[in-house]
Design an enzyme around this catalytic site. Sequence first.
Site, PDB file in Angstrom:
ATOM      1  N   ASP A 169      56.916  44.778  14.064  1.00 43.83           N
ATOM      2  CA  ASP A 169      57.591  44.894  12.768  1.00 43.83           C
ATOM      3  C   ASP A 169      59.071  45.221  12.934  1.00 43.83           C
ATOM      4  O   ASP A 169      59.855  45.039  11.999  1.00 43.83           O
ATOM      5  CB  ASP A 169      56.922  45.964  11.899  1.00 43.83           C
ATOM      6  CG  ASP A 169      55.732  45.416  11.118  1.00 43.83           C
ATOM      7  OD1 ASP A 169      55.546  44.181  11.102  1.00 43.83           O
ATOM      8  OD2 ASP A 169      54.978  46.219  10.542  1.00 43.83           O
TER       9      ASP A 169
ATOM     10  N   ARG B  65      46.278  53.534   4.384  1.00 46.66           N
ATOM     11  CA  ARG B  65      45.052  54.022   5.032  1.00 46.66           C
ATOM     12  C   ARG B  65      44.539  55.280   4.342  1.00 46.66           C
ATOM     13  O   ARG B  65      43.331  55.441   4.135  1.00 46.66           O
ATOM     14  CB  ARG B  65      45.321  54.299   6.517  1.00 46.66           C
ATOM     15  CG  ARG B  65      45.441  53.036   7.373  1.00 46.66           C
ATOM     16  CD  ARG B  65      46.166  53.306   8.682  1.00 46.66           C
ATOM     17  NE  ARG B  65      46.166  52.145   9.558  1.00 46.66           N
ATOM     18  CZ  ARG B  65      46.955  51.082   9.397  1.00 46.66           C
ATOM     19  NH1 ARG B  65      47.806  51.034   8.373  1.00 46.66           N
ATOM     20  NH2 ARG B  65      46.904  50.070  10.249  1.00 46.66           N
TER      21      ARG B  65
ATOM     22  N   SER C  70      46.301  43.478  13.548  1.00 48.01           N
ATOM     23  CA  SER C  70      45.461  44.655  13.793  1.00 48.01           C
ATOM     24  C   SER C  70      44.807  45.149  12.511  1.00 48.01           C
ATOM     25  O   SER C  70      43.870  45.952  12.565  1.00 48.01           O
ATOM     26  CB  SER C  70      46.303  45.774  14.414  1.00 48.01           C
ATOM     27  OG  SER C  70      47.304  46.204  13.517  1.00 48.01           O
ATOM     28  N   GLN C  71      45.288  44.675  11.354  1.00 49.22           N
ATOM     29  CA  GLN C  71      44.705  45.129  10.087  1.00 49.22           C
ATOM     30  C   GLN C  71      43.244  44.731   9.946  1.00 49.22           C
ATOM     31  O   GLN C  71      42.477  45.416   9.267  1.00 49.22           O
ATOM     32  CB  GLN C  71      45.507  44.593   8.906  1.00 49.22           C
ATOM     33  CG  GLN C  71      46.863  45.262   8.742  1.00 49.22           C
ATOM     34  CD  GLN C  71      47.654  44.704   7.576  1.00 49.22           C
ATOM     35  OE1 GLN C  71      47.178  43.837   6.837  1.00 49.22           O
ATOM     36  NE2 GLN C  71      48.870  45.189   7.391  1.00 49.22           N
TER      37      GLN C  71
ATOM     38  N   ARG D 234      48.916  34.037   3.511  1.00 49.27           N
ATOM     39  CA  ARG D 234      48.599  34.816   4.710  1.00 49.27           C
ATOM     40  C   ARG D 234      47.092  34.835   4.953  1.00 49.27           C
ATOM     41  O   ARG D 234      46.298  34.964   4.027  1.00 49.27           O
ATOM     42  CB  ARG D 234      49.150  36.236   4.568  1.00 49.27           C
ATOM     43  CG  ARG D 234      50.660  36.269   4.413  1.00 49.27           C
ATOM     44  CD  ARG D 234      51.195  37.674   4.309  1.00 49.27           C
ATOM     45  NE  ARG D 234      51.038  38.416   5.558  1.00 49.27           N
ATOM     46  CZ  ARG D 234      51.446  39.675   5.737  1.00 49.27           C
ATOM     47  NH1 ARG D 234      52.017  40.325   4.722  1.00 49.27           N
ATOM     48  NH2 ARG D 234      51.278  40.279   6.890  1.00 49.27           N
TER      49      ARG D 234
END
Length: 433
Positions: A307, A15, A161-162, A114
Amino acid sequence: MTIADIPGSKSITARALFLAAAAEGTTTLLRPLHSDDTEGFAEGLSALGYRVERQPDAQPQAWTIEGRPGGPAVADAEVYCRDGATTARFLPTLVAAAGRGEYRFDASAQMRRRPVAPLTRALRELGVDVRHEDVEGHHPLTVTAQGVKGGELTLDAGESSQYLTALLMLGPLTAEGLRITVTRLVSEPYVDITTTMMRAFGVEVGRHDTPEGRVYTVPPGGYRAAAYPVEPDASTASYFFAAAAVAGREVTVPGLGRGALQGDLRFVEVLERMGATVRMAGDRTTVTGARSGELRGLTVNMRDISDTMPTLAAIAPFASGPVRIEDVYNTRVKECDRLEACAQNLRSLGIEVATGRDWIEITPGAPRPAEIATHGDHRMVMSFAVTSLRTPGITFDDPGCVRKTFPGFHAAFAALREGWSEGWSEGGIGSGS
């Protein structure tokens, strides 16, 4: 006291690289994570014409990024995202908002599997020309960028959430700002990391709840550079905390305390429920396992700290009762299907496991040595390394995949074992008991 020196957070480093690249001025990142994922992100920025300078010999280690609010320095580029989901999702979003040109993004076979469809659909709604070359919703993809006006979006972030993080960070680079209504959201603490970091770079994100979902409001106006310290990675710390719990030992992680940004630090609350002692100060967290290494079984919802699901699954056989982990469907679309991979590996260790769409239940037992199928997933290696503390002889088909987030993991974990070696056979942890 055993001190575990945990490398910088992958999530925060990624980020910070995005925000620094988009900001006015030069940003210094202190103690960023140096790993395959973050190197891939930095190389992607360099391919786009951003100036990223690493100072590996500085104390603390530092990276400097020269921001370009006007976007990439080149009008066309090819970026290889390696295995990095943040690279593969954040950089196309950055060029969509700030770029003027055509940019192609590809990734490893693992990352190609993905999904990115919710994000690319949202970008298309904002008027961005995004083309998937092979499979719709997957890499490789090409972004033809000419800036983004902004406006309103409805987003399903129940898979990752990315997607929301990428769009939130895009918001200040638009002409009019963004208003995003989120109908489903997983791993919400990661979004909180995003909005807190955006504040540090000069942008305040509004948030309120409506009957339609949670609404995030992002103003236009861009970012300003900052000196930004990167805290240790809480997901990585979970392996060392879990090790203390199963070994009946103590470990302290400095740099992660009450003020930590990362929600994954809440994994220590799970360990506390299982019988470990947790002491948290402002700048450090200490976990002490019962001398016997005994853990209690439990049922826990890990939607927001998913995670760390493999970490808990890997130590579950040593509990006194079943361990049931719920609401973790999103772990099926990570580097591998983590829920199924954990189940398969536990079964290969002789442990009884049941699974459903979004849950796994593990029955206690005595694991036997076996080779762990890593599926190229760093978290499989690091999680089952903890199991090996009480089950000597566990091996891995690809131990090197830890380079994704922690290249020095094996050396660090060996040092932890060495530090605890005196009296290791005492207290029920010495012979695979």
